[in-house]
Design a protein around this motif. Sequence first.
Motif, PDB file in Angstrom:
ATOM      1  N   ALA A   1     -12.716   1.968   5.116  1.00 54.25           N
ATOM      2  CA  ALA A   1     -11.894   2.257   6.292  1.00 54.25           C
ATOM      3  C   ALA A   1     -11.519   0.907   6.888  1.00 54.25           C
ATOM      4  O   ALA A   1     -12.257  -0.078   6.744  1.00 54.25           O
ATOM      5  CB  ALA A   1     -12.656   3.095   7.305  1.00 54.25           C
ATOM      6  N   VAL A   2     -10.404   0.872   7.532  1.00 52.23           N
ATOM      7  CA  VAL A   2      -9.966  -0.392   8.131  1.00 52.23           C
ATOM      8  C   VAL A   2     -10.990  -0.807   9.194  1.00 52.23           C
ATOM      9  O   VAL A   2     -11.539   0.038   9.903  1.00 52.23           O
ATOM     10  CB  VAL A   2      -8.547  -0.252   8.715  1.00 52.23           C
TER      11      VAL A   2
ATOM     12  N   HIS B   1     -10.571  -4.167   5.258  1.00 54.38           N
ATOM     13  CA  HIS B   1     -11.209  -2.848   5.138  1.00 54.38           C
ATOM     14  C   HIS B   1     -12.649  -3.050   4.677  1.00 54.38           C
ATOM     15  O   HIS B   1     -12.916  -3.932   3.876  1.00 54.38           O
ATOM     16  CB  HIS B   1     -10.468  -1.989   4.114  1.00 54.38           C
TER      17      HIS B   1
ATOM     18  N   LYS C   1      -1.523   6.037  12.278  1.00 52.39           N
ATOM     19  CA  LYS C   1      -1.153   7.325  12.841  1.00 52.39           C
ATOM     20  C   LYS C   1      -2.294   8.074  13.503  1.00 52.39           C
ATOM     21  O   LYS C   1      -2.064   8.949  14.335  1.00 52.39           O
ATOM     22  CB  LYS C   1      -0.598   8.214  11.723  1.00 52.39           C
TER      23      LYS C   1
ATOM     24  N   SER D   1      -6.599   3.996  14.513  1.00 53.50           N
ATOM     25  CA  SER D   1      -6.483   3.402  13.174  1.00 53.50           C
ATOM     26  C   SER D   1      -5.485   2.244  13.179  1.00 53.50           C
ATOM     27  O   SER D   1      -5.464   1.441  12.267  1.00 53.50           O
ATOM     28  CB  SER D   1      -6.038   4.456  12.164  1.00 53.50           C
TER      29      SER D   1
HETATM   30  P1  ATP Z   1      -3.562   6.297   9.505  1.00 50.47           P
HETATM   31  O1  ATP Z   1      -4.103   6.540  10.864  1.00 50.47           O
HETATM   32  O2  ATP Z   1      -2.117   5.986   9.545  1.00 50.47           O
HETATM   33  O3  ATP Z   1      -3.936   7.380   8.562  1.00 50.47           O
HETATM   34  P2  ATP Z   1      -5.550   4.883   8.069  1.00 50.47           P
HETATM   35  O4  ATP Z   1      -6.096   3.506   8.074  1.00 50.47           O
HETATM   36  O5  ATP Z   1      -6.515   5.924   8.473  1.00 50.47           O
HETATM   37  O6  ATP Z   1      -4.264   4.934   8.989  1.00 50.47           O
HETATM   38  P3  ATP Z   1      -5.298   6.346   5.605  1.00 50.47           P
HETATM   39  O7  ATP Z   1      -4.185   6.392   4.618  1.00 50.47           O
HETATM   40  O8  ATP Z   1      -5.655   7.596   6.301  1.00 50.47           O
HETATM   41  O9  ATP Z   1      -4.963   5.164   6.621  1.00 50.47           O
HETATM   42  O10 ATP Z   1      -6.556   5.812   4.829  1.00 50.47           O
HETATM   43  C1  ATP Z   1      -7.831   5.740   5.438  1.00 50.47           C
HETATM   44  C2  ATP Z   1      -8.543   4.505   4.901  1.00 50.47           C
HETATM   45  O11 ATP Z   1      -8.666   4.648   3.483  1.00 50.47           O
HETATM   46  C3  ATP Z   1      -7.790   3.227   5.115  1.00 50.47           C
HETATM   47  O12 ATP Z   1      -8.126   2.620   6.353  1.00 50.47           O
HETATM   48  C4  ATP Z   1      -8.199   2.397   3.929  1.00 50.47           C
HETATM   49  O13 ATP Z   1      -9.412   1.712   4.174  1.00 50.47           O
HETATM   50  C5  ATP Z   1      -8.437   3.415   2.836  1.00 50.47           C
HETATM   51  N1  ATP Z   1      -7.275   3.542   1.970  1.00 50.47           N
HETATM   52  C6  ATP Z   1      -6.368   4.515   1.968  1.00 50.47           C
HETATM   53  N2  ATP Z   1      -5.444   4.325   1.017  1.00 50.47           N
HETATM   54  C7  ATP Z   1      -5.755   3.191   0.392  1.00 50.47           C
HETATM   55  C8  ATP Z   1      -5.192   2.448  -0.679  1.00 50.47           C
HETATM   56  N3  ATP Z   1      -4.098   2.838  -1.308  1.00 50.47           N
HETATM   57  N4  ATP Z   1      -5.799   1.331  -1.031  1.00 50.47           N
HETATM   58  C9  ATP Z   1      -6.899   0.931  -0.409  1.00 50.47           C
HETATM   59  N5  ATP Z   1      -7.475   1.570   0.601  1.00 50.47           N
HETATM   60  C10 ATP Z   1      -6.935   2.685   1.002  1.00 50.47           C
END
Ligand code: ATP
Length: 528
Positions: free
Chosen positions: A459-460, A342, A398, A395
């Motif tokens: 963000a990832v 990330h 989801k 992502s």
């Molecule tokens: P999805 O599409 O499933 O939501 P996502 O990568 O967008 O996948 P989110 O939970 O929406 O996941 O979180 C967005 C971003 O926020 C993640 O990509 C990550 O970088 C960061 N993030 C969220 N929760 C955490 C956490 N508990 N620890 C570290 N980073 C987090």
Amino acid sequence: VFIGRTNPYLGRFGFDHHPVAKPGFRARAAANRRYGRIGGIAMSVKTYRRKRNFKITSEPRGKRGRKSGGSKPQFVIQKHDASRLHYDFRLELDGTLKSWAVPKGPSLDPRRKALAVQVEDHPIEYGDFEGVIPKGQYGGGTVLLWDRGTWQPLHDPAEGYARGKLHFVLHGRKLRGQWSLVRMSGKSGGGGKNWLLMKLNDKYARKTRDVLTNAPRSVKSKRTLQVIASERADTPIAGVNLTHPDKLMFGPERFTKRDLAEYYESVKRWMLPHVVDRPLALRRCPDGVEGQCFIQRNWNKTLPSTVGKVDVGKGKKHEEHVAVHDLSGVISLVQIGVLEVHTWNCRSENIERPDQLVFDLDPGPGLPWRRVIEGARMLHRALESLKLPAFLKTSGGKGLHLTIPIVPNIDWDSAKSFCRTIAHSLAEKSDVFVVNMRKDLREGKIYLDYNRNDRSATAVAPYSTRARPGAAVSMPISWNELGKVKSADQFRLPAVRGYLAERKKDPWADFERSRIDLRKVPQAKFEA
Ligand code: ATP
Ligand code: MN
């Protein structure tokens, strides 16, 4: 078909090559005695294991006497570009894969009989294997999963196998209908190892169509042999020494640490510009996706030397976070078991000035995927009305992420409040978006998360794998392609490597030259 006193194929393809046995009758006979293969019957996975060094090859070690899982026995054909190209034909019987090397490959023409030289039994798990066997190793070369499915013996298979006459139906993607496999006797029998594989006359028989040239691709990854071979990397990679390269990081996909390193090697030109020299947050899963994972942000001196650091402390405080500078840094992340990379939205050299904005679209429960696409397009149009470029990626989980490259000349508060304005305005105009963090409001809606634009938020990274079942990656896609995308986790290892190899254009190619100076964007012009 060559039928002679000694079989010229033996020992020359890499499929029947014993490390000490030189091609030749005596050496082969000695090897056969040593491995108890007289008559080509008394073989086991033991022989298979003895021939391989599992510290070096990523082929599965395999368990003995395993069932493939389904109620019907499986068949597999692997195209194997070893010292000479051939096809490995395997039938599940008695807990292993009975195996034959077919130099010319199977033919749909019943008039053609293909020589099939029996080789050692392979473990059931081998049926899923595709990849590169390192040079110098037994069978060194490239393996492509050419066909697979189930087979249906038309008589007692154990008895038929013992008698040397197997008659069966194949239910594969490429091979179907009735086939037979018959052991040759007498001089041409090769000591019981030479069989003939032939198609029987039925509606699946074809006298003119060469299935080998017409359907050359992998049924597992859709890749060609050339693509699989070109994706090979030398063992450990970018100067990084991979320990336990065969450790399974994604167990169900049989995706090893080495595979992961090779994957990042193959995407470096697209991924590195978005990952290097930024503060990172890493999701580390030392025992693979099914084991315990933890988040690491802080640098410490136990990390490999190719993993750098960046001071993200505010004012006089020091706080050293992890950063990488190049491919060797990324490969080192693989080495320490990182399954998710990330990034912050700024570069290490300019911590207080974001250089990109991120909108995270999180679909709530019960929202159909097409509504997610509509939402993304709506946001895209809103951003376009402000002449803001927006680059799109799945992502790997989801939802979708929209990334906007900006000139790093505003502070975090300004960046976030700009995104907040856009998000709130959209949520007012469209009932598909919510901006309230409360989870119970997300049912059937998209949570439009603009909080990714906080100073330490992440963000990832594009192309990063996700530490979730399914081995999906976060995949940059073009706006045109969005309509064809079926889910946020559809780009999965290992198949994604074939997709990338054939992708015509990098959808984020214009990222750098599209940077926008937000100080010159009059917010008044904003329209949702
Ligand atoms: P999805 O599409 O499933 O939501 P996502 O990568 O967008 O996948 P989110 O939970 O929406 O996941 O979180 C967005 C971003 O926020 C993640 O990509 C990550 O970088 C960061 N993030 C969220 N929760 C955490 C956490 N508990 N620890 C570290 N980073 C987090
Ligand atoms: Mn999300």
